[in-house]
Design an enzyme around this catalytic site. Sequence first.
Site, mmCIF file in Angstrom:
data_model
loop_
_atom_site.group_PDB
_atom_site.id
_atom_site.type_symbol
_atom_site.label_atom_id
_atom_site.label_comp_id
_atom_site.label_asym_id
_atom_site.label_seq_id
_atom_site.Cartn_x
_atom_site.Cartn_y
_atom_site.Cartn_z
ATOM 1 N N HIS A 76 0.820 -1.216 0.000
ATOM 2 C CA HIS A 76 0.000 0.000 0.000
ATOM 3 C C HIS A 76 0.855 1.269 0.000
ATOM 4 O O HIS A 76 0.339 2.351 -0.283
ATOM 5 C CB HIS A 76 -1.058 -0.026 1.118
ATOM 6 C CG HIS A 76 -0.594 0.385 2.474
ATOM 7 N ND1 HIS A 76 -0.241 -0.503 3.452
ATOM 8 C CD2 HIS A 76 -0.441 1.608 3.026
ATOM 9 C CE1 HIS A 76 0.093 0.147 4.551
ATOM 10 N NE2 HIS A 76 -0.014 1.438 4.320
ATOM 11 N N ASP A 121 0.052 -7.580 1.755
ATOM 12 C CA ASP A 121 0.489 -6.176 1.709
ATOM 13 C C ASP A 121 2.019 -6.128 1.770
ATOM 14 O O ASP A 121 2.612 -5.815 2.797
ATOM 15 C CB ASP A 121 -0.158 -5.418 2.885
ATOM 16 C CG ASP A 121 0.028 -3.919 2.782
ATOM 17 O OD1 ASP A 121 0.472 -3.435 1.718
ATOM 18 O OD2 ASP A 121 -0.276 -3.227 3.779
ATOM 19 N N GLY A 214 2.253 6.286 8.941
ATOM 20 C CA GLY A 214 3.610 6.736 8.639
ATOM 21 C C GLY A 214 4.654 5.682 8.994
ATOM 22 O O GLY A 214 5.788 5.747 8.527
ATOM 23 N N SER A 216 3.921 2.575 8.321
ATOM 24 C CA SER A 216 3.602 1.561 7.314
ATOM 25 C C SER A 216 4.807 1.150 6.491
ATOM 26 O O SER A 216 5.616 1.997 6.109
ATOM 27 C CB SER A 216 2.544 2.087 6.361
ATOM 28 O OG SER A 216 1.291 1.991 6.943
ATOM 29 N N GLY A 217 4.897 -0.124 6.193
ATOM 30 C CA GLY A 217 5.998 -0.643 5.383
ATOM 31 C C GLY A 217 7.214 -0.989 6.227
ATOM 32 O O GLY A 217 8.115 -1.674 5.774
HETATM 33 C C1 4AZ Z 1 -1.579 3.425 8.634
HETATM 34 O O1 4AZ Z 1 -2.557 4.092 8.397
HETATM 35 C C2 4AZ Z 1 -1.550 2.584 9.850
HETATM 36 N N1 4AZ Z 1 -1.905 0.707 14.443
HETATM 37 C C3 4AZ Z 1 -0.441 1.811 10.128
HETATM 38 C C4 4AZ Z 1 -0.419 1.022 11.257
HETATM 39 C C5 4AZ Z 1 -1.488 1.003 12.091
HETATM 40 C C6 4AZ Z 1 -2.603 1.763 11.836
HETATM 41 C C7 4AZ Z 1 -2.633 2.558 10.706
HETATM 42 C C8 4AZ Z 1 -1.431 0.113 13.284
HETATM 43 O O2 4AZ Z 1 -0.621 3.439 7.878
#
Ligand code: 4AZ
Length: 262
Positions: A76, A121, A214, A216-217
């Site tokens: 994503h 993902d 933020g 993420s990944g």
């Molecule tokens: C996001 O939106 C996101 N609590 C990443 C991790 C988590 C929630 C949202 C985990 O990228």
Amino acid sequence: MQGLVILLVCLTVGSACAGSVGVSNADPFEREGRIVGGQDTTIRAHPYQVSLQTKKGSHFCGGSLIDAETVVTAAHCLVGQKAAKVFVRLGSTLYNEGGRVVAVRDLAYNEDYSSKTMEYDVGILKLAEKVEETEDIRYVSLAEETPPTGTAAVVTGWGSKCYFWCMSLPKTLQEVYVYIVDWKTCKSDDYKYGEIIYDSMVCAYEKKKDACQGDSGGPLVVGNTLVGIVSWGYACAAELLPGVYTDVPSVRDWVLKTSKAL
Ligand code: 4AZ
């Protein structure tokens, strides 16, 4: 998933909506900051961590270096991205300076990735140049088996440090310790998600501690092996709603195969 998180924020506190879109530097309400409930750390303690950035230096996702020219991240983070527009900062505790910034020559994400269910993902970036290991840059190995529920793990990143109202902008890498929750336990009545947890996912939980937007990944690590990729969650650090990660053993073969092909 960003959309869902934003939607939940908007439903809860309407006033936060204007600023909750994206993590760009131009946004006065930018949600860059920290992992929730964590603490400052150094790149030397997590030398596999990288920051994915725009040409202008806005951090938009985390990633993990797995060999001299390959970064693993979330699908994503890569949807709609072109290799020429993505840059990777390696070897720096601060996302906005230090270490080195390397261009990306190619990228790919898993063909089974679903933005609806968030299954598979995972994506990879091939760097434009090979990077050697140093004290601040190291390759992390890919887990072959999911650690059992209860195993301590560490998640790191430059993501949001709180869910509702994040104005502070620390640039320092954050770490937080959480406990593995296997996918079957995560979808069980012990937690609140139910059927939306799939076998390509693994959860990690600790009260008031979590990855957030933020992050993420980025890496979820046990010892020196990558066991998870920060993927999604309802809110961040919410009661009985663990962070949800891509289960690395489930995507290991795809990563190795695709990395060779690119
Ligand atoms: C996001 O939106 C996101 N609590 C990443 C991790 C988590 C929630 C949202 C985990 O990228």
